[in-house]
Scaffold this motif. Structure first.
Motif, mmCIF file in Angstrom:
data_model
loop_
_atom_site.group_PDB
_atom_site.id
_atom_site.type_symbol
_atom_site.label_atom_id
_atom_site.label_comp_id
_atom_site.label_asym_id
_atom_site.label_seq_id
_atom_site.Cartn_x
_atom_site.Cartn_y
_atom_site.Cartn_z
ATOM 1 N N GLN A 256 0.843 -1.191 0.000
ATOM 2 C CA GLN A 256 0.000 0.000 0.000
ATOM 3 C C GLN A 256 0.877 1.239 0.000
ATOM 4 N N GLY A 257 0.548 2.181 -0.839
ATOM 5 C CA GLY A 257 1.303 3.410 -0.899
ATOM 6 C C GLY A 257 2.525 3.336 -1.796
ATOM 7 N N LEU A 258 2.923 2.139 -2.206
ATOM 8 C CA LEU A 258 4.060 2.023 -3.116
ATOM 9 C C LEU A 258 3.586 2.223 -4.546
ATOM 10 N N PRO A 259 4.441 2.755 -5.407
ATOM 11 C CA PRO A 259 4.029 2.997 -6.787
ATOM 12 C C PRO A 259 3.969 1.738 -7.641
ATOM 13 N N CYS A 260 4.442 0.606 -7.132
ATOM 14 C CA CYS A 260 4.440 -0.646 -7.893
ATOM 15 C C CYS A 260 3.745 -1.737 -7.091
ATOM 16 N N ALA A 261 3.087 -2.635 -7.804
ATOM 17 C CA ALA A 261 2.422 -3.763 -7.165
ATOM 18 C C ALA A 261 3.057 -5.053 -7.660
ATOM 19 N N GLY A 262 2.804 -6.121 -6.953
ATOM 20 C CA GLY A 262 3.310 -7.423 -7.354
ATOM 21 C C GLY A 262 4.443 -7.870 -6.451
#
Length: 177
Positions: free
Chosen positions: A42-48
């Motif tokens: 959450q809050g990070l610009p990247c997922a995965g």
């Protein structure tokens, strides 16, 4: 009831309860793992899944400082990278940049492509970039669809410390295939 029958019944009940408990708790455990992953990203610009983290060392003359980190994430065929500040440089406003590109279908192709970039060649493959000027925390994510191709990311950080020394550094990630 004989001792053997009681023992067999007890073993069967214990096994049944254990199996029932694992069936009941497996979805709950899976949901808890997914929730923890969502909270962590959450809050990070990247997922995965994070597949790489590279330190970007910034230098000024002979002085060296951990300036930032380059992070690379993969979520299926989507790949994302961003840079964020280190604790050592968190108090300094900085310019940070990140690029990510598809470089081929093998490590050898990616090395050839890197040589091409290093000599000022034309960027003929898919590329995504993100920059932040005077930011304290991180860039946005540079995202692209890589499919089954290999990728590589690059990050840069530039800042001036409290002694008015300008630090700069950049780093390439590993090649991910």
């Amino acid at each position: 009831m004989s001792a053997f029958a009681r023992l067999a019944t007890t073993v069967a009940l214990t096994a049944g309860l254990a199996l029932a408990g694992s069936v009941v708790h497996a979805p709950a455990a899976q949901a808890a793992t997914q929730a923890a992953t969502q909270v962590a990203t959450q809050g990070l610009p990247c997922a995965g899944e994070r597949i790489g983290r590279t330190e970007i060392t910034a230098t000024s003359g002979g002085a060296r400082m951990k300036g930032a980190f380059l992070h690379v994430y993969r979520n299926g065929s989507r790949v994302c990278a961003f840079t964020n500040t280190s604790l050592a440089a968190e108090d300094y406003a900085k310019f940070m940049s990140v690029s990510i590109w598809v470089c081929g279908r093998s490590v050898a192709e990616c090395r050839d492509y890197q040589d091409h970039l290093d000599t000022g060649g034309y960027h003929y493959r898919v590329n995504a970039e993100s920059h932040v000027k005077r930011g304290f925390v991180r860039t946005n994510g540079a995202t692209l669809i890589a499919g089954s191709q290999c990728i590589r990311a690059w990050g840069r950080v530039v800042f001036t410390d409290s002694s008015r020394r300008q630090f700069a550094g950049n780093a390439n990630s590993a090649i991910f295939c």
